[in-house]
Design a protein around this motif. Structure first.
Motif, PDB file in Angstrom:
ATOM      1  N   ILE A  30      38.866  69.809  51.716  1.00 40.05           N
ATOM      2  CA  ILE A  30      37.743  69.206  51.519  1.00 40.05           C
ATOM      3  C   ILE A  30      38.150  67.388  51.703  1.00 40.05           C
ATOM      4  N   ALA A  31      37.947  66.794  52.760  1.00 45.24           N
ATOM      5  CA  ALA A  31      38.291  65.457  52.708  1.00 45.24           C
ATOM      6  C   ALA A  31      37.220  64.473  52.444  1.00 45.24           C
ATOM      7  N   ALA A  32      37.020  63.971  51.326  1.00 46.38           N
ATOM      8  CA  ALA A  32      35.989  62.879  50.800  1.00 46.38           C
ATOM      9  C   ALA A  32      36.586  61.468  50.576  1.00 46.38           C
ATOM     10  N   ALA A  33      35.817  60.413  50.938  1.00 42.08           N
ATOM     11  CA  ALA A  33      35.983  59.319  50.337  1.00 42.08           C
ATOM     12  C   ALA A  33      34.765  58.554  49.848  1.00 42.08           C
ATOM     13  N   LEU A  34      35.083  57.960  48.835  1.00 40.62           N
ATOM     14  CA  LEU A  34      34.174  57.055  48.145  1.00 40.62           C
ATOM     15  C   LEU A  34      34.633  55.564  48.238  1.00 40.62           C
ATOM     16  N   ILE A  35      33.756  54.856  48.904  1.00 39.15           N
ATOM     17  CA  ILE A  35      34.274  53.388  49.265  1.00 39.15           C
ATOM     18  C   ILE A  35      33.522  52.568  48.382  1.00 39.15           C
ATOM     19  N   THR A  36      34.031  51.633  47.633  1.00 38.82           N
ATOM     20  CA  THR A  36      33.409  50.703  46.601  1.00 38.82           C
ATOM     21  C   THR A  36      33.637  49.259  47.273  1.00 38.82           C
ATOM     22  N   ILE A  37      32.362  48.600  47.739  1.00 35.49           N
ATOM     23  CA  ILE A  37      32.374  47.250  48.296  1.00 35.49           C
ATOM     24  C   ILE A  37      31.740  46.400  47.438  1.00 35.49           C
ATOM     25  N   ASN A  38      32.684  45.320  47.108  1.00 35.24           N
ATOM     26  CA  ASN A  38      32.128  44.327  46.161  1.00 35.24           C
ATOM     27  C   ASN A  38      31.002  43.197  46.796  1.00 35.24           C
ATOM     28  N   ALA A  39      29.952  43.324  46.370  1.00 31.92           N
ATOM     29  CA  ALA A  39      28.774  42.644  47.080  1.00 31.92           C
ATOM     30  C   ALA A  39      28.564  41.113  46.279  1.00 31.92           C
ATOM     31  N   SER A  40      29.369  40.748  45.671  1.00 34.46           N
ATOM     32  CA  SER A  40      29.131  39.675  44.809  1.00 34.46           C
ATOM     33  C   SER A  40      29.688  38.541  45.809  1.00 34.46           C
ATOM     34  N   SER A  41      28.856  37.292  45.502  1.00 32.90           N
ATOM     35  CA  SER A  41      29.090  36.150  46.177  1.00 32.90           C
ATOM     36  C   SER A  41      30.177  35.622  46.023  1.00 32.90           C
ATOM     37  N   HIS A  42      30.765  35.793  44.914  1.00 31.13           N
ATOM     38  CA  HIS A  42      32.012  34.969  44.395  1.00 31.13           C
ATOM     39  C   HIS A  42      32.901  35.866  43.498  1.00 31.13           C
ATOM     40  N   PHE A  43      34.064  35.807  43.486  1.00 33.22           N
ATOM     41  CA  PHE A  43      35.117  36.929  42.636  1.00 33.22           C
ATOM     42  C   PHE A  43      36.329  36.234  42.244  1.00 33.22           C
ATOM     43  N   LEU A  44      36.815  36.347  41.164  1.00 36.23           N
ATOM     44  CA  LEU A  44      38.079  35.962  40.633  1.00 36.23           C
ATOM     45  C   LEU A  44      39.148  36.888  41.086  1.00 36.23           C
ATOM     46  N   SER A  45      39.812  36.756  42.011  1.00 38.06           N
ATOM     47  CA  SER A  45      41.131  37.491  42.644  1.00 38.06           C
ATOM     48  C   SER A  45      42.281  37.079  41.560  1.00 38.06           C
ATOM     49  N   THR A  46      42.984  38.081  41.159  1.00 39.14           N
ATOM     50  CA  THR A  46      44.153  38.159  40.495  1.00 39.14           C
ATOM     51  C   THR A  46      45.262  37.410  41.530  1.00 39.14           C
ATOM     52  N   SER A  47      45.219  37.528  42.750  1.00 38.91           N
ATOM     53  CA  SER A  47      46.342  36.818  43.508  1.00 38.91           C
ATOM     54  C   SER A  47      46.046  35.524  43.614  1.00 38.91           C
ATOM     55  N   ASN A  48      44.925  34.816  43.295  1.00 33.30           N
ATOM     56  CA  ASN A  48      44.638  33.424  43.402  1.00 33.30           C
ATOM     57  C   ASN A  48      44.742  32.701  42.047  1.00 33.30           C
ATOM     58  N   ASN A  49      44.866  33.410  41.039  1.00 33.47           N
ATOM     59  CA  ASN A  49      44.859  33.151  39.515  1.00 33.47           C
ATOM     60  C   ASN A  49      45.778  33.777  38.715  1.00 33.47           C
ATOM     61  N   LYS A  50      47.102  33.535  39.446  1.00 32.83           N
ATOM     62  CA  LYS A  50      48.280  33.913  38.617  1.00 32.83           C
ATOM     63  C   LYS A  50      48.792  33.251  37.477  1.00 32.83           C
ATOM     64  N   HIS A  51      48.147  31.860  37.156  1.00 33.09           N
ATOM     65  CA  HIS A  51      48.443  31.180  35.930  1.00 33.09           C
ATOM     66  C   HIS A  51      47.501  31.385  34.900  1.00 33.09           C
ATOM     67  N   LEU A  52      47.442  30.751  33.698  1.00 34.40           N
ATOM     68  CA  LEU A  52      46.828  30.915  32.823  1.00 34.40           C
ATOM     69  C   LEU A  52      45.415  30.575  33.090  1.00 34.40           C
ATOM     70  N   VAL A  53      44.325  31.275  33.149  1.00 31.01           N
ATOM     71  CA  VAL A  53      43.152  31.025  33.643  1.00 31.01           C
ATOM     72  C   VAL A  53      42.176  30.631  32.727  1.00 31.01           C
ATOM     73  N   THR A  54      41.699  29.223  32.807  1.00 35.76           N
ATOM     74  CA  THR A  54      40.574  28.604  31.968  1.00 35.76           C
ATOM     75  C   THR A  54      39.463  28.600  32.880  1.00 35.76           C
ATOM     76  N   PRO A  55      38.309  28.220  32.276  1.00 30.51           N
ATOM     77  CA  PRO A  55      37.143  27.815  33.183  1.00 30.51           C
ATOM     78  C   PRO A  55      37.416  26.763  34.145  1.00 30.51           C
ATOM     79  N   GLU A  56      38.224  25.867  33.886  1.00 27.82           N
ATOM     80  CA  GLU A  56      38.396  24.686  34.691  1.00 27.82           C
ATOM     81  C   GLU A  56      39.511  25.153  35.808  1.00 27.82           C
ATOM     82  N   SER A  57      40.289  25.931  35.363  1.00 28.88           N
ATOM     83  CA  SER A  57      41.280  26.189  36.313  1.00 28.88           C
ATOM     84  C   SER A  57      41.085  27.547  37.630  1.00 28.88           C
ATOM     85  N   MET A  58      39.815  28.053  37.191  1.00 28.91           N
ATOM     86  CA  MET A  58      39.490  29.418  37.902  1.00 28.91           C
ATOM     87  C   MET A  58      39.523  28.876  39.450  1.00 28.91           C
ATOM     88  N   VAL A  59      40.057  29.819  40.161  1.00 27.40           N
ATOM     89  CA  VAL A  59      40.081  29.718  41.695  1.00 27.40           C
ATOM     90  C   VAL A  59      39.062  31.036  42.198  1.00 27.40           C
TER      91      VAL A  59
END
Length: 142
Positions: A30-59
């Motif tokens: 039985i092949a089953a897939a559950l697809i989770t889609i982020n419907a948020s209008s903004h998102f903190l990506s780890t790939s864009n925030n590899k530095h020490l994240v502070t409220p001022e430095s969030m990308v």
């Protein structure tokens, strides 16, 4: 998933080949897939925030919602489903939309359009019901 529109062709292809891999081993699987889609209008990506994240430095990644989620749901609904063994497609597939900013705030399941409703075959509860029915019928003798 995030980065909705640019990832759609790759995501579709990867998912479409996944059921082929599962059924390639044994057609009764039985092949089953559950697809989770982020419907948020903004998102903190780890790939864009590899530095020490502070409220001022969030990308923040920004997505035009609900348009990006609508296009993603529509593309995922193009993935093949099968109604009987021996054919191509997933036996069951579900889609869940979440509102997840990845900033430490709570994650919420979205029930607003374009989220599947209980009358849609790809609603989470319907996916679970389909898996249960298929399991009971395919493996009743085990």
């Amino acid at each position: 998933m995030t980065a909705h529109v640019k990832a759609l062709p790759r995501l579709h292809d990867e998912l479409d080949s996944s059921h082929q891999t599962i059924h390639g081993d044994t057609d009764a699987a039985i092949a089953a897939a559950l697809i989770t889609i982020n419907a948020s209008s903004h998102f903190l990506s780890t790939s864009n925030n590899k530095h020490l994240v502070t409220p001022e430095s969030m990308v923040w990644n920004k997505e035009p919602q609900p348009k990006a989620a609508e296009r993603t749901v529509a593309k995922m609904r193009e993935i093949r489903r099968r109604s009987a063994p021996g054919t191509q497609g997933f036996d069951a597939m579900g889609i869940v939309l979440i509102d997840f900013k990845n900033d430490g705030s709570p994650c919420h399941i979205s029930t607003e359009p374009p989220a599947p409703t209980t009358s849609d075959g790809d609603h989470y509860a319907n996916m679970i019901g389909r898996i249960s029915t298929l399991y009971a019928s395919r493996f009743a003798g085990f």
